[in-house]
Write a protein that holds these residues in place. Structure first.
Motif, PDB file in Angstrom:
ATOM      1  N   ILE A  42     -29.922 101.865  57.535  1.00  0.00           N
ATOM      2  CA  ILE A  42     -31.251 102.436  58.566  1.00  0.00           C
ATOM      3  C   ILE A  42     -31.231 103.911  57.741  1.00  0.00           C
ATOM      4  O   ILE A  42     -30.264 104.598  57.766  1.00  0.00           O
ATOM      5  N   SER A  43     -32.552 104.321  57.669  1.00  0.00           N
ATOM      6  CA  SER A  43     -32.931 105.408  57.145  1.00  0.00           C
ATOM      7  C   SER A  43     -34.095 106.186  57.806  1.00  0.00           C
ATOM      8  O   SER A  43     -35.127 105.238  58.251  1.00  0.00           O
ATOM      9  N   ALA A  44     -34.285 107.332  57.671  1.00  0.00           N
ATOM     10  CA  ALA A  44     -35.680 107.777  58.037  1.00  0.00           C
ATOM     11  C   ALA A  44     -36.654 107.555  56.700  1.00  0.00           C
ATOM     12  O   ALA A  44     -36.128 107.115  55.780  1.00  0.00           O
TER      13      ALA A  44
ATOM     14  N   SER B  56     -19.339 103.888  67.910  1.00  0.00           N
ATOM     15  CA  SER B  56     -19.549 102.985  69.093  1.00  0.00           C
ATOM     16  C   SER B  56     -20.186 101.948  68.949  1.00  0.00           C
ATOM     17  O   SER B  56     -20.008 100.777  69.367  1.00  0.00           O
ATOM     18  N   LYS B  57     -20.911 101.753  67.873  1.00  0.00           N
ATOM     19  CA  LYS B  57     -21.808 100.404  67.324  1.00  0.00           C
ATOM     20  C   LYS B  57     -21.277  99.931  66.114  1.00  0.00           C
ATOM     21  O   LYS B  57     -21.900  99.125  65.450  1.00  0.00           O
ATOM     22  N   ASP B  58     -20.159 100.545  65.610  1.00  0.00           N
ATOM     23  CA  ASP B  58     -19.462 100.009  64.595  1.00  0.00           C
ATOM     24  C   ASP B  58     -20.286 100.100  63.283  1.00  0.00           C
ATOM     25  O   ASP B  58     -20.460  99.319  62.466  1.00  0.00           O
ATOM     26  N   LEU B  59     -21.109 101.135  63.179  1.00  0.00           N
ATOM     27  CA  LEU B  59     -21.952 101.566  61.985  1.00  0.00           C
ATOM     28  C   LEU B  59     -21.280 102.413  61.273  1.00  0.00           C
ATOM     29  O   LEU B  59     -20.663 103.338  61.664  1.00  0.00           O
ATOM     30  N   TYR B  60     -21.292 102.390  59.822  1.00  0.00           N
ATOM     31  CA  TYR B  60     -21.106 103.594  58.756  1.00  0.00           C
ATOM     32  C   TYR B  60     -22.052 104.610  58.980  1.00  0.00           C
ATOM     33  O   TYR B  60     -23.238 104.108  58.973  1.00  0.00           O
ATOM     34  N   LEU B  61     -21.639 105.772  58.800  1.00  0.00           N
ATOM     35  CA  LEU B  61     -22.526 106.752  58.598  1.00  0.00           C
ATOM     36  C   LEU B  61     -22.254 107.531  57.138  1.00  0.00           C
ATOM     37  O   LEU B  61     -21.128 107.763  56.952  1.00  0.00           O
ATOM     38  N   PHE B  62     -23.193 107.693  56.376  1.00  0.00           N
ATOM     39  CA  PHE B  62     -23.243 108.086  54.840  1.00  0.00           C
ATOM     40  C   PHE B  62     -24.221 109.324  54.980  1.00  0.00           C
ATOM     41  O   PHE B  62     -25.542 109.070  55.443  1.00  0.00           O
TER      42      PHE B  62
ATOM     43  N   THR C 113     -29.402 108.839  42.898  1.00  0.00           N
ATOM     44  CA  THR C 113     -29.754 107.452  42.864  1.00  0.00           C
ATOM     45  C   THR C 113     -28.469 106.661  42.656  1.00  0.00           C
ATOM     46  O   THR C 113     -28.262 105.628  43.507  1.00  0.00           O
ATOM     47  N   GLN C 114     -28.009 107.054  41.671  1.00  0.00           N
ATOM     48  CA  GLN C 114     -26.513 106.282  41.244  1.00  0.00           C
ATOM     49  C   GLN C 114     -25.559 106.226  42.316  1.00  0.00           C
ATOM     50  O   GLN C 114     -25.146 105.098  42.589  1.00  0.00           O
ATOM     51  N   THR C 115     -25.459 107.396  43.259  1.00  0.00           N
ATOM     52  CA  THR C 115     -24.399 107.375  44.159  1.00  0.00           C
ATOM     53  C   THR C 115     -24.892 106.554  45.411  1.00  0.00           C
ATOM     54  O   THR C 115     -24.244 105.735  45.804  1.00  0.00           O
ATOM     55  N   ASN C 116     -26.132 106.772  45.565  1.00  0.00           N
ATOM     56  CA  ASN C 116     -26.650 106.007  46.815  1.00  0.00           C
ATOM     57  C   ASN C 116     -26.551 104.482  46.498  1.00  0.00           C
ATOM     58  O   ASN C 116     -26.133 103.848  47.465  1.00  0.00           O
ATOM     59  N   LEU C 117     -26.927 104.063  45.400  1.00  0.00           N
ATOM     60  CA  LEU C 117     -26.880 102.716  45.225  1.00  0.00           C
ATOM     61  C   LEU C 117     -25.465 101.899  45.156  1.00  0.00           C
ATOM     62  O   LEU C 117     -25.208 101.039  45.549  1.00  0.00           O
TER      63      LEU C 117
ATOM     64  N   VAL D 104     -25.807 103.937  58.567  1.00  0.00           N
ATOM     65  CA  VAL D 104     -26.881 105.020  58.765  1.00  0.00           C
ATOM     66  C   VAL D 104     -26.660 105.885  57.610  1.00  0.00           C
ATOM     67  O   VAL D 104     -25.654 106.445  57.046  1.00  0.00           O
ATOM     68  N   TYR D 105     -27.974 105.881  56.798  1.00  0.00           N
ATOM     69  CA  TYR D 105     -28.204 106.926  55.916  1.00  0.00           C
ATOM     70  C   TYR D 105     -28.797 108.061  56.200  1.00  0.00           C
ATOM     71  O   TYR D 105     -30.103 108.054  56.759  1.00  0.00           O
ATOM     72  N   ILE D 106     -27.895 109.397  56.320  1.00  0.00           N
ATOM     73  CA  ILE D 106     -28.870 110.587  56.510  1.00  0.00           C
ATOM     74  C   ILE D 106     -28.804 111.630  55.474  1.00  0.00           C
ATOM     75  O   ILE D 106     -27.983 111.287  54.475  1.00  0.00           O
ATOM     76  N   SER D 107     -29.718 112.451  55.128  1.00  0.00           N
ATOM     77  CA  SER D 107     -29.595 113.495  54.266  1.00  0.00           C
ATOM     78  C   SER D 107     -29.325 114.761  54.699  1.00  0.00           C
ATOM     79  O   SER D 107     -30.137 115.095  55.844  1.00  0.00           O
ATOM     80  N   ASN D 108     -28.553 115.685  54.421  1.00  0.00           N
ATOM     81  CA  ASN D 108     -28.622 117.178  54.773  1.00  0.00           C
ATOM     82  C   ASN D 108     -28.470 118.262  53.637  1.00  0.00           C
ATOM     83  O   ASN D 108     -27.477 118.297  52.987  1.00  0.00           O
ATOM     84  N   PRO D 109     -29.641 118.867  53.508  1.00  0.00           N
ATOM     85  CA  PRO D 109     -30.816 119.150  54.176  1.00  0.00           C
ATOM     86  C   PRO D 109     -31.580 117.683  54.109  1.00  0.00           C
ATOM     87  O   PRO D 109     -31.302 117.037  52.972  1.00  0.00           O
ATOM     88  N   THR D 110     -32.544 117.642  54.781  1.00  0.00           N
ATOM     89  CA  THR D 110     -33.343 116.344  54.696  1.00  0.00           C
ATOM     90  C   THR D 110     -34.425 116.520  53.423  1.00  0.00           C
ATOM     91  O   THR D 110     -34.393 117.799  52.797  1.00  0.00           O
ATOM     92  N   GLU D 111     -35.178 115.570  53.246  1.00  0.00           N
ATOM     93  CA  GLU D 111     -36.230 115.762  52.018  1.00  0.00           C
ATOM     94  C   GLU D 111     -37.239 116.570  52.387  1.00  0.00           C
ATOM     95  O   GLU D 111     -38.058 116.798  51.409  1.00  0.00           O
ATOM     96  N   ILE D 112     -37.405 116.755  53.643  1.00  0.00           N
ATOM     97  CA  ILE D 112     -38.425 117.752  53.906  1.00  0.00           C
ATOM     98  C   ILE D 112     -37.781 118.987  54.462  1.00  0.00           C
ATOM     99  O   ILE D 112     -38.461 119.960  55.177  1.00  0.00           O
ATOM    100  N   GLY D 113     -36.648 119.509  54.023  1.00  0.00           N
ATOM    101  CA  GLY D 113     -36.018 120.986  54.224  1.00  0.00           C
ATOM    102  C   GLY D 113     -35.415 121.023  55.594  1.00  0.00           C
ATOM    103  O   GLY D 113     -34.911 122.280  55.769  1.00  0.00           O
ATOM    104  N   THR D 114     -35.312 120.324  56.361  1.00  0.00           N
ATOM    105  CA  THR D 114     -34.514 120.638  57.682  1.00  0.00           C
ATOM    106  C   THR D 114     -33.129 120.321  57.656  1.00  0.00           C
ATOM    107  O   THR D 114     -32.681 119.463  56.630  1.00  0.00           O
TER     108      THR D 114
END
Lengths: 344, 344, 344, 344
Positions: free
Chosen positions: C80-82, C162-168, C62-66, C136-146
């Motif tokens: 943007i997050s799932a 292409s949209k000038d978005l960060y990917l985290f 949580t500390q990292t993310n914030l 854009v925030y993604i998790s790998n693995p996701t919180e539901i194991g994928t």
């Protein structure tokens, strides 16, 4: 091009402008302590039948929402709102910028019901890994033109009290709700059933101005600090006081809203007569007819209004707004254009 | 009781009110895209001789300061201000509420010099245990009535550039500074030597309104998001556009400020003639004479003004403010009262 | 009661504890400048094959993310997050508390696709009345194991650029993703295709600790200020450095994750063999079988795990988690219990 | 090079490391609900003689300060601190980043007195144009090595209560204060006279960890939400619980602090014997002698310590810190070096 795009395309009701001129050189205290503001607040307390209310004037709705909500919540607390709620859909993250999540509920009609709140509380029960829902935000009329009934407000109020939640009503267009044909709410009902609400002036005849009303004075202790801190305390607070004085001295506020509603209903009837349906039933000065794109294109050659969203390839919802200043001749011309188009 | 307490005791210059009436029913776009605002910004770009400037109108000074500063700084960056700076002394923590420290510098005259900034940079060098100073905030005139010379602004500007610091000038009363007798600065000088500044309308003839000017358009990218997020984007932006149009079309802004200054100087001369001194030399519409408490008490029976701070047991600094609306007859009466008192 | 409730029920891998003892009295610099941290970062840069990366150690996810998100965004920008994303579902409003909205996307599998981002950008196009999606925030693995495939990450990365978005990428359990059977991603792939990501230690053998990796050093300028400001800069940074040194010196990190995955797969196979299905296909150390409530009740008499959500009146999804410390004997006993129950 | 630069150059007291190994594979609940944390809190409640206290463990001092202060204050409220206070001088704007001003008081000795608070309240009386002082922050020992007497704490406490202000004591090095020779305070005194305080572990034998103590449980309602939101809730909270258990089970905490103090006093006596003076009287493990620059340069060839600030061209204040881990042989060698230098 005549605009039905919003209810802030014109200036202010002439009474207000004349009063500004009349009082212009009378020296007054600054920062909302002027005599006009004091008097306007007293009149509002009478209109809502709540002598204990604490009232503040600010310049706009987003400002109101962010100051009230950030004042009432502690850092871990959140707001519940319909997904269509203005704070979620149209305020550029104003609430989140003060540190609070808006938890959204999908609705058909833009209105929250106790069951929506209950579901949210259940979804947010894993303390302390989630935020704590604490304030329920509703709009009347909603952003899609629907209005709350007295019984709906009552049940929301009872539910919120039972769960120790604040109930905050955004009344940016409250006049239009309270003068709608099938409305059964009064200002006093709203004062009794919410913790805080506001009466919007900007969209009903003022140059700018909203009246924030805390229904219990103890809820508002130190609120003036927040007004100042968020840049909402106008040096010439008289500008706000004079406007609310004019709007509420003789119920001008309600007659202006009524005019706007009547103009909208006239258009709505004509649209219905042409066989078109609506996103939500028309009640107030915002109506959301579903029109064929060809009709929309033709109307847009002479009238400005907002294309809300596509329904399918042929049709879109549009938003038509009238106001205190809407000219009935233009309404008639718009209707003629609509009918004419169909005849072709 | 006539008030010399502030420069917002009256309404607006009549030209503004008349223009509001004249344009009242002309439909316009909302949110600052009205034709009046567009035209007023064009005129301002000419007055400051900077076609690249990005200009925005908002309703007040605290609002301006908090939006500009929170827009320009990253979370770990801080502002440097004189301890007398409005952002530190009078804005209820508006800047800190956006997450940023104000680092204060004690000064004699309310003005910052390169050496003050340099000392601050040294004191804040232990990265990452301290905040990073990034923006220098100055006011002209200062909150204690002094004004910057061209050479002072130049040297600050050069120093700030050399240290990669933004320079932001608060011009809540900029008209009064630029029409002061010993002023040698122009709007164009200010535009050349700062990154962003604002021209205050509220305290010089407007009902409300400040013009925020980014001197390079690239500095302002996305600034409109912040205006909306902080509740500063008025639906009827025409109200601000019309006022700046009236104030700057014919240099009304400067003639109003000049009147205020002349009224203040008349009082200052009379005070000086009575043998009293001042906290700071009188230049603009705010003067800070040091008067015996007995004199203060007597004047306060007929005039309202602010007791600034005690100097010793017998004397206090008072703040006397004049404005565009100050009546010269009342100034003369005040002077008579002052002289009369002494004769006794 | 043996716990399959989470992957932080035990302490740390013994190598780590022994190294703490071995180095205990060696004096070191504070605040992350110790030799162990320096060395661990160098090793990580090699593992990700990115000598330009800027790396920081902090204590939790949580500390990292914030800190990362509040560092990378300007005030009007949003994430943007799932909807299942940890930042939205489990962090008590940590991101909103720094002033930013999380825009959520509903997904089947917890993963974001370019089309999700595209839809969000369209929904948030009414500048300046909405926030500006920027990260854009993604998790790998996701919180539901994928888990993400290389091709999925590639296409997200290309779209974001292409949209000038960060990917985290949130890698709280990155080891488990990268050692999953059908994984085709490497640390180097992730470093090439994201702007910033983190490698979680807490859930894979460390006492605490996450490694934040900015894949371009220029993105991280001044990041240490934020670490300090948010209370994340440990005085004894050696505690974090030593742990990552032990975990990555000999690929211990991956062998621990592999063990956890194998234990989970053993359970998953047994569950599947019993004819039960899963919320999402089992890949890593988090599996989500759908079990009859009677089975759940019986298992819960001897084992602790989390009931995720009801599927219908008879069945619920449960979450079973294994870790580096999971005892294979207990896994076997759990499987026996599961089989035994069914026989009855 | 032996370091007297800080009290976190080494790891943890061996008892702690051994306990970590001993308990390593015992499964425990996460997020601070482990049995060790529960037991450690119970012991602390006994030590402070306050069964009503609500206790939380977090990882560091800046984290503690920012979470406690942002939890206790409403948006318009501010902290009062000595200018030397850690929250003002060394925390990278952590408090302001949560939205609150720190109002600073200049002091000789780093300690606040009722008169300082009173002056601040007067200076901040122009409601609502200023922030509202609400919490008084003190450190014991202070950042410049002085300590509060019982009578000083009593009078501050009484004054704060009379003005409805919270009193918060930063005890990053509280063990050193309470074992100082002329100390007359106990943990119980502190618990009785403050609203909230913390006991620092990081600087007295722990790997990391501070115990936040709310002296009335009702003050702490919902505090765990804030811990989570600010990223302070460790998944393996056992790491903090075990450490405080070891430190407080047998008063190890105090014996460690006493050793540090004794080492510092030994150095202080030697320095005094050489005829040098101090910035503040030496009491705890931080001493601030004023030494000739030539002496400093020579000592720095073999010892690492911090040059605090220049006194004049010839002399500087230095800060020498000892800890639980300081080796007495190195202290003796340092003293020899100091004496030797002088002889020359």
């Amino acid at each position: 091009m005549y605009s039905f795009k919003n209810d802030y395309a014109e200036g202010a009701h002439p009474n207000i402008l004349h009063k500004l001129i009349e009082t212009n050189l009378v020296q007054q205290m600054g920062y909302g302590e002027d005599g006009y503001s004091v008097e306007a607040k007293e009149i509002l307390r009478q209109k809502i039948q709540n002598p204990d209310a604490a009232i503040y004037f600010v310049s706009g709705g987003t400002q109101t929402n962010l100051i009230v909500i950030s004042f009432m919540l502690r850092p871990h607390e959140a707001v519940i709102s319909a997904e269509t709620g203005h704070i979620y859909a149209n305020e550029a993250g104003a609430i989140e910028a003060t540190g609070h999540r808006i938890i959204t509920v999908e609705t058909e009609d833009g209105k929250l019901k106790p069951v929506d709140i209950e579901n949210t509380l259940q979804a947010y029960s894993l303390k302390p890994h989630v935020v704590k829902p604490k304030l329920v935000y509703i709009s009347n009329p909603t952003e899609i033109g629907t209005i709350y009934t007295k019984s709906e407000i009552d049940s929301l109020s009872i539910y919120c009290k039972s769960k120790d939640l604040y109930l905050f009503l955004d009344g940016a267009r409250l006049g239009h709700a309270l003068t709608a044909k099938n409305n059964d709410l009064t200002l006093s009902d709203i004062s009794c059933n919410t913790d805080v609400f506001y009466i919007g002036g900007t969209k009903n005849g003022a140059l700018l101005g909203e009246a924030i009303i805390f229904n219990r004075a103890d809820l508002a202790i130190d609120f003036d600090y927040l007004l100042k801190q968020k840049g909402a305390l106008l040096a010439k607070g008289r500008l706000l006081g004079i406007q609310f004085l004019e709007l509420f001295r003789d119920d001008l506020y309600f007659s202006l809203a009524k005019h706007a509603n009547e103009m909208a209903m006239k258009i709505a009837c004509a649209i219905e007569a042409q066989g078109y349906s609506f996103l939500t039933p028309p009640h107030t000065n915002q109506i959301f007819p579903i029109l064929p794109k060809a009709v929309i294109d033709e109307l847009m050659q002479q009238y400005d209004f907002y294309e809300w969203k596509a329904v399918d390839e042929q049709r879109s919802v549009v938003r038509i707004i009238t106001s205190w200043a809407t000219n009935e001749n233009m309404v008639d011309a718009f209707i003629d254009c609509l009918k004419g188009r169909i005849t072709l």
